[in-house]
Design a protein around this motif. Structure first.
Motif, short mmCIF file in Angstrom:
data_model
loop_
_atom_site.label_atom_id
_atom_site.label_comp_id
_atom_site.label_asym_id
_atom_site.label_seq_id
_atom_site.Cartn_x
_atom_site.Cartn_y
_atom_site.Cartn_z
N LYS A 147 39.93 23.65 35.03
CA LYS A 147 41.38 22.95 34.45
C LYS A 147 41.63 22.21 35.51
N PRO A 148 42.03 20.72 35.29
CA PRO A 148 42.58 19.98 36.31
C PRO A 148 43.85 20.47 36.91
N LEU A 149 44.12 20.20 38.02
CA LEU A 149 45.32 20.50 38.73
C LEU A 149 45.99 19.25 38.80
N ASP A 150 46.33 18.75 37.77
CA ASP A 150 47.07 17.36 37.69
C ASP A 150 48.75 17.57 37.51
N GLU A 151 49.48 16.50 37.45
CA GLU A 151 50.94 16.56 37.46
C GLU A 151 51.33 17.33 36.41
N SER A 152 50.93 17.55 35.30
CA SER A 152 51.29 18.40 34.26
C SER A 152 51.02 19.87 34.50
N ARG A 153 50.02 20.04 35.39
CA ARG A 153 49.90 21.62 35.60
C ARG A 153 50.92 21.77 36.88
N LEU A 154 51.01 20.95 37.82
CA LEU A 154 51.93 21.12 38.73
C LEU A 154 53.64 21.27 38.12
N GLN A 155 53.82 20.67 37.21
CA GLN A 155 55.05 20.87 36.58
C GLN A 155 55.12 22.25 36.06
N GLU A 156 54.08 22.64 35.32
CA GLU A 156 54.15 23.95 34.82
C GLU A 156 54.25 25.16 35.72
N MET A 157 53.64 24.87 36.97
CA MET A 157 53.87 25.73 38.12
C MET A 157 55.34 25.84 38.50
N LEU A 158 55.83 24.51 38.89
CA LEU A 158 57.40 24.59 39.16
C LEU A 158 58.21 25.03 38.11
N GLN A 159 57.90 25.23 36.54
CA GLN A 159 58.82 25.63 35.71
C GLN A 159 58.70 27.09 35.72
N THR A 160 57.28 27.52 35.73
CA THR A 160 57.23 29.16 36.03
C THR A 160 57.86 29.70 37.09
N THR A 161 58.00 29.00 38.22
CA THR A 161 58.62 29.56 39.50
C THR A 161 60.15 29.57 39.29
N ARG A 162 60.56 28.39 38.36
CA ARG A 162 62.06 28.48 38.21
C ARG A 162 62.18 29.70 37.19
N GLU A 163 61.55 29.92 36.22
CA GLU A 163 61.67 30.87 35.28
C GLU A 163 61.68 32.22 36.02
N MET A 164 60.62 32.34 36.97
CA MET A 164 60.80 33.78 37.68
C MET A 164 61.99 33.90 38.64
N THR A 165 62.62 32.85 39.01
CA THR A 165 63.98 32.80 39.86
C THR A 165 65.00 33.29 38.72
N LYS A 166 65.16 32.98 37.53
CA LYS A 166 65.99 33.31 36.48
C LYS A 166 65.81 34.79 36.06
N ILE A 167 64.57 35.34 36.00
CA ILE A 167 63.98 36.54 35.75
C ILE A 167 64.79 37.57 36.85
N ASN A 168 64.42 36.98 38.18
CA ASN A 168 64.95 37.92 38.97
C ASN A 168 66.37 38.18 39.04
N ARG A 169 67.08 37.19 38.71
CA ARG A 169 68.46 37.29 38.77
C ARG A 169 69.12 38.33 37.77
N GLU A 170 68.37 38.11 36.66
CA GLU A 170 68.68 38.87 35.25
C GLU A 170 68.21 40.42 35.58
N ILE A 171 67.01 40.45 36.30
CA ILE A 171 66.76 42.04 36.52
C ILE A 171 67.87 42.67 37.43
N TRP A 172 68.39 41.75 38.47
CA TRP A 172 69.28 42.46 39.31
C TRP A 172 70.70 42.61 38.37
N ASP A 173 71.01 41.89 37.32
CA ASP A 173 72.17 42.08 36.74
C ASP A 173 71.85 43.25 35.74
#
Length: 195
Positions: A147-173
């Motif tokens: 799979k290409p590691l293109d701009e779309s894939r980098l954005q997916e990685m950023l979005q996944t990291t943001r989602e994991m930050t939200k998940i982290n806060r929600e688990i703590w809550d």
């Protein structure tokens, strides 16, 4: 005549000479991967506390159970099964199930990046990933998808990291709500008459 099926050996001298020109992009990509894996790992570790509450035990015992189950899927399965018998509040059960499902989705991206070969171009830039999974068809086995590691894939990685930050806060809550529900104010692992 024998023809090798190996890919050509990279020209490491050429790569080393060209690498400084792609260093910023490569550093950015590696930082994205590192942040994603670090966030994922922190989230997975928080499930030790979910286990501690559901098992009504102490942190060390929950960590032993967690470490004994050698896959993330096994750990999440145990949490889901325990929740079915321990969590009677339907809204709380739905919240926990949704967190587990969202974490599982992020695990797919983490696994893809943690278990792949990174492909570099002649300038030293990371251009593709090749999955380390075998893909089985009716007639053959193929080495994993490229799979290409293109701009779309980098954005997916950023979005996944943001989602994991939200998940982290929600688990703590969720943890204190889960503890109050399952333990009814008792400390996990401490008998009611000893508290």
């Amino acid at each position: 005549m024998f023809v090798s099926k190996l890919p050509p050996k990279p020209d490491f001298d050429l790569l080393a000479a060209a690498a400084p020109a792609s260093a910023d992009r490569r550093t950015f990509v590696l930082a994205l991967i590192g942040n994603l894996i670090c966030s994922w790992s922190n989230n997975e570790s928080l499930f030790i506390y979910v286990l501690m509450i559901l098992l009504r035990t102490d942190e060390a015992s929950a960590a032993v159970v967690f470490a004994t189950l050698n896959t993330t899927r096994a750990r999440l399965d145990l949490i889901q099964r325990l929740a079915k018998i321990k969590v009677t509040d339907k809204a709380l059960a739905r919240s926990l199930a949704a967190l587990v499902e969202r974490f599982s989705d992020s695990t797919k991206v983490r696994n893809e990046l943690n278990h792949c070969m990174f492909i570099f171009d002649s300038k030293g830039a990371i251009t593709h990933t090749q999955s380390m999974r075998l893909m089985e068809t009716r007639s053959s086995l193929k080495f994993g998808e490229i799979k290409p590691l293109d701009e779309s894939r980098l954005q997916e990685m950023l979005q996944t990291t943001r989602e994991m930050t939200k998940i982290n806060r929600e688990i703590w809550d969720l943890l204190p709500r889960l503890e109050a529900h399952v333990c009814g104010g008792e400390q996990p692992g401490v008998p009611r008459d000893a508290a």
